[in-house]
Design an enzyme around this catalytic site. Structure first.
Site, mmCIF file in Angstrom:
data_model
loop_
_atom_site.group_PDB
_atom_site.id
_atom_site.type_symbol
_atom_site.label_atom_id
_atom_site.label_comp_id
_atom_site.label_asym_id
_atom_site.label_seq_id
_atom_site.Cartn_x
_atom_site.Cartn_y
_atom_site.Cartn_z
ATOM 1 N N GLU A 61 0.676 -1.033 -0.303
ATOM 2 C CA GLU A 61 -0.320 0.323 0.024
ATOM 3 C C GLU A 61 0.830 1.035 -0.112
ATOM 4 O O GLU A 61 1.334 1.041 0.712
ATOM 5 C CB GLU A 61 -0.989 0.208 1.355
ATOM 6 C CG GLU A 61 -1.713 1.530 1.226
ATOM 7 C CD GLU A 61 -2.900 1.276 2.386
ATOM 8 O OE1 GLU A 61 -2.551 0.894 3.184
ATOM 9 O OE2 GLU A 61 -3.706 2.507 1.834
ATOM 10 N N GLU A 86 4.884 4.974 2.817
ATOM 11 C CA GLU A 86 4.565 6.834 3.482
ATOM 12 C C GLU A 86 5.356 7.570 4.183
ATOM 13 O O GLU A 86 6.582 7.238 4.115
ATOM 14 C CB GLU A 86 3.046 6.281 5.019
ATOM 15 C CG GLU A 86 2.807 7.592 5.547
ATOM 16 C CD GLU A 86 1.781 8.289 4.806
ATOM 17 O OE1 GLU A 86 1.025 7.942 4.089
ATOM 18 O OE2 GLU A 86 1.969 9.131 4.357
ATOM 19 N N ASP A 113 9.324 7.791 -0.299
ATOM 20 C CA ASP A 113 8.842 8.215 -1.673
ATOM 21 C C ASP A 113 8.771 6.770 -2.284
ATOM 22 O O ASP A 113 10.108 5.989 -1.874
ATOM 23 C CB ASP A 113 8.860 9.536 -2.285
ATOM 24 C CG ASP A 113 7.846 9.582 -3.733
ATOM 25 O OD1 ASP A 113 7.378 8.308 -4.138
ATOM 26 O OD2 ASP A 113 7.432 10.358 -4.018
ATOM 27 N N ASP A 136 -2.482 11.611 -2.367
ATOM 28 C CA ASP A 136 -3.163 13.108 -2.544
ATOM 29 C C ASP A 136 -3.667 13.522 -3.386
ATOM 30 O O ASP A 136 -2.587 12.911 -5.022
ATOM 31 C CB ASP A 136 -1.852 14.005 -1.859
ATOM 32 C CG ASP A 136 -1.554 13.179 -0.713
ATOM 33 O OD1 ASP A 136 -2.437 13.661 0.336
ATOM 34 O OD2 ASP A 136 -0.582 13.108 -0.404
ATOM 35 N N LYS A 140 -2.188 22.231 -7.275
ATOM 36 C CA LYS A 140 -1.592 22.730 -7.705
ATOM 37 C C LYS A 140 -0.786 22.321 -8.584
ATOM 38 O O LYS A 140 -0.436 21.496 -8.543
ATOM 39 C CB LYS A 140 -0.452 23.832 -6.432
ATOM 40 C CG LYS A 140 -0.914 24.565 -5.824
ATOM 41 C CD LYS A 140 0.174 24.950 -4.979
ATOM 42 C CE LYS A 140 -0.491 25.985 -3.270
ATOM 43 N NZ LYS A 140 0.186 26.153 -2.222
ATOM 44 N N ASP A 172 -12.391 9.695 -4.032
ATOM 45 C CA ASP A 172 -13.717 10.267 -3.133
ATOM 46 C C ASP A 172 -13.208 12.052 -4.410
ATOM 47 O O ASP A 172 -13.867 13.084 -4.677
ATOM 48 C CB ASP A 172 -13.605 10.821 -2.472
ATOM 49 C CG ASP A 172 -12.537 11.920 -1.431
ATOM 50 O OD1 ASP A 172 -11.202 11.231 -1.727
ATOM 51 O OD2 ASP A 172 -12.175 13.193 -1.420
#
Ligand SMILES: C[S@@+](CC[C@H](N)C(=O)[O-])C[C@H]1O[C@@H](n2cnc3c(N)ncnc32)[C@H](O)[C@@H]1O
Length: 228
Positions: A61, A86, A113, A136, A140, A172
């Site tokens: 994940e 993470e 990363d 995320d 921008k 979402d």
């Protein structure tokens, strides 16, 4: 690391900079836990990671957040080896506290990363399931290069996927889902009806459900012979 290599990684838009450089410059408190590995800094962790990921089945994940999905997945699928990556140290700590409370034994966590951390240590074709859940959106324009779900962002991870690997994206954010619908077929993934195994909810998804924000899941199978 040479300047040339550093520029190369920065050009790819790594989140938080390259983990190797980050390790040398960080000032915050270390995370100490047997399920937390820093393979770029420790040869024994690098060896442990290679050994952990080799026998499989291996689930990865990217961006596990507070770890609800990864921890529950690991508990539901005891025969799987589960690896979470993470970039936020605070979230790694929170997930480790949760995993200890739940008695999770088949999950390991890495900080940094995923695009820089995984390729040096995982065998080609070793990932059986890849989860990118509520990534995320990087709204921008100058941050678009950090997006995971485009052909450039996914490129370092593609060789690590096993033929027929499950790839699951949830979001979402319609833009993110649109990016996934373009990027995943471009790397050789075919849309499927569902994951074919039980998958838990994520922390972000729980919030969305509570406040009535719709989200969607896209499930793919990676075909090693496919892609552009
Ligand atoms: C919106 S949060 C979602 C967290 C979790 N998946 C959930 O659904 O609750 C996205 C997470 O991905 C992490 N992240 C973003 N890019 C990443 C990358 N390239 N490698 C590892 N983690 C990343 C961020 O730090 C953040 O915690």
């Amino acid at each position: 690391m040479s300047d040339e290599r550093r520029e190369d990684f920065e050009a790819k838009g790594l989140v938080g900079g390259h983990p190797e450089i980050r390790a040398k410059t960080r000032r915050c408190v270390e995370v100490e836990h047997s399920s937390f590995w820093t393979p770029l800094e420790s040869d024994s962790h690098a060896t442990a990671l290679r050994q952990f990921s080799a026998p499989g089945p291996l689930a990865v994940e990217i961006g596990f957040g507070r770890g609800l999905f990864l921890g529950r997945f690991a508990m539901q699928h005891c025969d799987w080896h589960c690896l979470g990556v993470e970039v936020k140290r605070k979230l790694v700590r929170e997930a480790l506290v949760r995993f200890d409370k739940w008695g999770v034994v088949n999950a390991r966590l890495l900080l940094g990363d995923a695009r820089a951390l995984l390729p040096p240590f995982l065998e080609k074709g070793s990932i059986d399931a890849l989860f990118i859940l509520f990534p995320d959106p990087w709204w921008k324009k100058k941050h678009h290069k950090r997006r995971l779900l485009d052909a450039v962002g996914l490129a370092p991870l593609v060789p690590l996927l096993k033929d027929n690997a499950l790839v699951v994206v949830r979001s979402d954010v319609p833009v993110v889902l649109d990016l996934a619908r373009i990027a995943l077929p471009a790397i050789g993934c075919e849309l499927t009806d569902g994951p074919g195994l039980e998958l838990p909810v994520t922390d972000r998804e729980r919030v969305c459900d509570r406040i009535g924000i719709p989200s969607q899941e896209l499930c793919y199978r990676f075909r090693a012979s496919g892609g552009a």
